[in-house]
Design a protein around this motif. Structure first.
Motif, PDB file in Angstrom:
ATOM      1  N   GLY A   1       0.798  -1.219   0.000  1.00 50.58           N
ATOM      2  CA  GLY A   1       0.000   0.000   0.000  1.00 50.58           C
ATOM      3  C   GLY A   1       0.827   1.264   0.000  1.00 50.58           C
ATOM      4  O   GLY A   1       2.047   1.240   0.132  1.00 50.58           O
ATOM      5  N   GLU A   2       0.121   2.366  -0.186  1.00 47.02           N
ATOM      6  CA  GLU A   2       0.762   3.681  -0.132  1.00 47.02           C
ATOM      7  C   GLU A   2       0.979   4.069   1.329  1.00 47.02           C
ATOM      8  O   GLU A   2       0.340   3.520   2.231  1.00 47.02           O
ATOM      9  CB  GLU A   2      -0.122   4.726  -0.823  1.00 47.02           C
ATOM     10  CG  GLU A   2      -0.348   4.466  -2.298  1.00 47.02           C
ATOM     11  CD  GLU A   2       0.906   4.602  -3.150  1.00 47.02           C
ATOM     12  OE1 GLU A   2       1.922   5.165  -2.680  1.00 47.02           O
ATOM     13  OE2 GLU A   2       0.867   4.144  -4.306  1.00 47.02           O
ATOM     14  N   ILE A   3       1.858   5.005   1.564  1.00 47.04           N
ATOM     15  CA  ILE A   3       2.091   5.499   2.916  1.00 47.04           C
ATOM     16  C   ILE A   3       0.888   6.319   3.360  1.00 47.04           C
ATOM     17  O   ILE A   3       0.426   7.196   2.634  1.00 47.04           O
ATOM     18  CB  ILE A   3       3.382   6.337   2.981  1.00 47.04           C
ATOM     19  CG1 ILE A   3       4.588   5.426   2.735  1.00 47.04           C
ATOM     20  CG2 ILE A   3       3.502   7.058   4.318  1.00 47.04           C
ATOM     21  CD1 ILE A   3       5.906   6.156   2.639  1.00 47.04           C
ATOM     22  N   ASP A   4       0.372   6.008   4.543  1.00 45.89           N
ATOM     23  CA  ASP A   4      -0.735   6.751   5.133  1.00 45.89           C
ATOM     24  C   ASP A   4      -0.141   7.768   6.099  1.00 45.89           C
ATOM     25  O   ASP A   4       0.355   7.391   7.169  1.00 45.89           O
ATOM     26  CB  ASP A   4      -1.669   5.796   5.870  1.00 45.89           C
ATOM     27  CG  ASP A   4      -2.812   6.501   6.582  1.00 45.89           C
ATOM     28  OD1 ASP A   4      -2.885   7.756   6.542  1.00 45.89           O
ATOM     29  OD2 ASP A   4      -3.631   5.787   7.188  1.00 45.89           O
ATOM     30  N   PRO A   5      -0.162   9.055   5.743  1.00 47.86           N
ATOM     31  CA  PRO A   5       0.448  10.058   6.626  1.00 47.86           C
ATOM     32  C   PRO A   5      -0.244  10.159   7.983  1.00 47.86           C
ATOM     33  O   PRO A   5       0.339  10.655   8.945  1.00 47.86           O
ATOM     34  CB  PRO A   5       0.325  11.364   5.851  1.00 47.86           C
ATOM     35  CG  PRO A   5      -0.619  11.112   4.742  1.00 47.86           C
ATOM     36  CD  PRO A   5      -0.722   9.635   4.535  1.00 47.86           C
ATOM     37  N   GLY A   6      -1.455   9.642   8.105  1.00 45.24           N
ATOM     38  CA  GLY A   6      -2.162   9.674   9.380  1.00 45.24           C
ATOM     39  C   GLY A   6      -1.887   8.477  10.268  1.00 45.24           C
ATOM     40  O   GLY A   6      -2.435   8.374  11.365  1.00 45.24           O
TER      41      GLY A   6
END
Length: 168
Positions: free
Chosen positions: A73-78
């Motif tokens: 997956g993509e990085i989740d900044p939250g």
């Protein structure tokens, strides 16, 4: 025999990622002496990883790249959390260091790992993203063995070694 659902596969691989500048970075490998062995088609591996292996046979070599959406997956900044220092000091334990990967457990008992991004006097900040989130995964390797899964392996949902006799 071709790789299809309910077969046990053993293979070698080298895994690389790429830097933002496009350079490849070695991550890990499985060798002929210590191969990756898994039950194909039961959800243990990344779906797109398995898709690229479908139909291959013993001796086939492979090379492919997975985009983040098809990997971890993509990085989740939250996905960052600040935890109280006190939870790390229980039992006289030492505080983790920036860069450490630590085991955590949620209220439902699910276990996971988090990367420590900061350590302060009151809090320890952790990143809950998978360490490979946001990265392209570049795999290259060779198929060593393919065989039908045993009834026990199918019932247990995992391979019992390359020969089917490595129990638990």
């Amino acid at each position: 025999m071709k790789i299809t659902s309910n077969t046990v596969v053993s293979l070698t691989y080298e895994l690389h990622t790429t830097t933002p500048e496009g350079n490849q970075v070695f991550v890990e490998k499985a060798t002929e002496e210590n191969p990756l062995v898994f039950l194909y088609g039961v959800g243990m591996m990344l779906p797109k990883f398995e898709e690229h292996l479908t139909g291959l046979t013993v001796g086939d070599e492979y090379s492919f790249e997975l985009e983040p959406a098809d990997g971890y997956g993509e990085i989740d900044p939250g996905a960052h959390v600040d935890l109280p220092v006190g939870m790390f000091k229980e039992g006289g334990a030492e505080l983790p260091n920036v860069g450490d990967v630590i085991p955590l457990q949620d209220n439902q008992g699910n276990q996971f790992r988090a990367g420590v991004t900061a350590v302060g006097e009151e809090i320890v900040s952790v990143d809950l993203n998978h360490p490979m989130a946001g990265k392209n995964l570049i795999f290259a390797g060779k198929i060593l063995t393919v065989r039908e899964a045993t009834a026990d392996e199918l019932a247990h949902g995992h391979a019992h070694g390359a020969d089917g006799h490595s129990g638990h």
